[in-house]
Design a protein around this motif. Structure first.
Motif, mmCIF file in Angstrom:
data_model
loop_
_atom_site.group_PDB
_atom_site.id
_atom_site.type_symbol
_atom_site.label_atom_id
_atom_site.label_comp_id
_atom_site.label_asym_id
_atom_site.label_seq_id
_atom_site.Cartn_x
_atom_site.Cartn_y
_atom_site.Cartn_z
ATOM 1 N N SER A 46 32.314 51.394 42.002
ATOM 2 C CA SER A 46 33.056 50.186 41.651
ATOM 3 C C SER A 46 34.326 50.178 42.494
ATOM 4 C CB SER A 46 33.419 50.194 40.159
ATOM 5 O OG SER A 46 34.365 51.220 39.891
ATOM 6 N N SER A 49 36.604 52.849 41.041
ATOM 7 C CA SER A 49 36.206 54.224 41.360
ATOM 8 C C SER A 49 36.511 54.560 42.812
ATOM 9 C CB SER A 49 34.714 54.425 41.098
ATOM 10 O OG SER A 49 34.436 54.323 39.738
ATOM 11 N N ASP A 125 33.604 43.024 37.477
ATOM 12 C CA ASP A 125 34.340 43.931 36.607
ATOM 13 C C ASP A 125 34.912 45.031 37.488
ATOM 14 O OD1 ASP A 125 35.141 45.840 34.705
ATOM 15 O OD2 ASP A 125 33.350 45.572 33.481
ATOM 16 N N THR A 126 36.195 45.330 37.344
ATOM 17 C CA THR A 126 36.771 46.408 38.152
ATOM 18 C C THR A 126 36.217 47.764 37.740
ATOM 19 O OG1 THR A 126 38.738 46.483 36.728
ATOM 20 C CG2 THR A 126 38.894 45.212 38.782
ATOM 21 N N GLY A 127 35.539 47.839 36.611
ATOM 22 C CA GLY A 127 34.866 49.069 36.206
ATOM 23 C C GLY A 127 35.263 49.522 34.826
ATOM 24 N N GLU A 128 34.336 50.184 34.154
ATOM 25 C CA GLU A 128 34.616 50.704 32.806
ATOM 26 C C GLU A 128 35.740 51.720 32.831
ATOM 27 O OE1 GLU A 128 31.287 51.961 30.449
ATOM 28 O OE2 GLU A 128 30.027 50.376 31.298
ATOM 29 N N GLN A 129 35.834 52.468 33.931
ATOM 30 C CA GLN A 129 36.934 53.415 34.086
ATOM 31 C C GLN A 129 38.174 52.592 34.439
ATOM 32 O OE1 GLN A 129 36.334 56.302 37.180
ATOM 33 N NE2 GLN A 129 37.754 57.721 36.237
ATOM 34 N N MET A 130 39.121 52.570 33.551
ATOM 35 C CA MET A 130 40.305 51.731 33.714
ATOM 36 C C MET A 130 41.137 52.192 34.902
ATOM 37 S SD MET A 130 40.478 49.642 30.866
ATOM 38 C CE MET A 130 41.896 49.614 29.809
ATOM 39 N N THR A 149 42.661 43.495 30.507
ATOM 40 C CA THR A 149 43.001 44.495 29.509
ATOM 41 C C THR A 149 44.134 45.332 30.081
ATOM 42 O OG1 THR A 149 40.709 44.613 28.743
ATOM 43 C CG2 THR A 149 42.145 46.462 28.176
ATOM 44 N N ARG A 172 42.152 46.714 33.353
ATOM 45 C CA ARG A 172 40.825 46.330 33.826
ATOM 46 C C ARG A 172 40.760 44.810 33.925
ATOM 47 N NH1 ARG A 172 35.494 47.643 30.123
ATOM 48 N NH2 ARG A 172 33.894 47.103 31.651
ATOM 49 N N ARG A 174 37.985 41.564 34.287
ATOM 50 C CA ARG A 174 36.565 41.202 34.165
ATOM 51 C C ARG A 174 36.426 39.684 34.119
ATOM 52 N NH1 ARG A 174 33.401 43.937 29.459
ATOM 53 N NH2 ARG A 174 34.875 42.840 28.151
#
Length: 192
Positions: A46, A49, A125-130, A149, A172, A174
């Motif tokens: 991502s 990441s 989405d920039t990724g689940e890992q904030m 977020t 994040r 999205r």
């Protein structure tokens, strides 16, 4: 645009820096296996990441994707002059869904200020890992809607809405909508 081998480029830069995969993983705060998966092109990172991994080597996305751009004292920039930080990340994908396009105005490091024109396709989405970095950032939503977020706060921002926050807070971006979201943002010091 020609295919860009993200894994090969990352491996070459890591080796040039004299780092093992494990050392880079430790320096960037990502799992060792993630570095291996990206370098062998078994996983596409991502934006968040990849940025975190590059941070472990002190590199920006501009330096990763466009290493040969000479320093410039330009003051004015046309759309074709902006530095594309993400197109090569998606060069092997046919579908635009979920794609993030980040274009940077000029040389962010030279000015200690990064100004971006950001486009988030539906599902992006920039990724689940904030994201977390030592900066401050702000922006204005120009079109569409973007969910942002920041720490425990979540808001859906629409055209005309804006934000400003300390980037050390986990964050994040999205696009949960069905149309493209466009944001113009600034970050100091530069992060991407």
């Amino acid at each position: 645009m020609e295919d860009f081998n993200v894994g090969e480029r990352l491996r070459d830069l890591r080796r040039t820096a004299g780092l093992s995969q494990r050392q880079l993983a430790d320096a960037s705060g990502v799992p060792h296996g993630q570095i291996s998966m990206i370098e062998t092109n078994r996983s596409s990172p991502s934006v968040a990441s990849l940025r975190k991994i590059l941070g472990g080597m002190g590199l920006t996305m501009s330096e990763f994707f466009e290493p040969d751009i000479p320093a410039s004292q330009a003051v004015f920039f046309r759309p074709q002059d902006m530095r594309d930080l993400t197109a090569r990340l998606y060069s092997t994908l046919d579908d635009a869904r979920g794609r993030i396009t980040l274009k940077q105005v000029g040389d962010a490091r030279a000015h200690n200020l990064q100004i971006l024109h950001e486009r988030y396709e539906p599902g992006a989405d920039t990724g689940e890992q904030m994201l977390e970095h030592a900066s401050h950032e702000g922006g204005v939503v120009i079109a569409g809607e973007i969910e942002l977020t920041v720490g425990e706060d979540i808001a859906v921002l629409k055209a005309g809405d804006s934000y400003l926050f300390d980037s050390t807070l986990p964050h994040r971006f999205r696009n949960l909508g069905d149309r493209e979201a466009v944001v113009v943002s600034a970050c100091t010091p530069p992060y991407l």
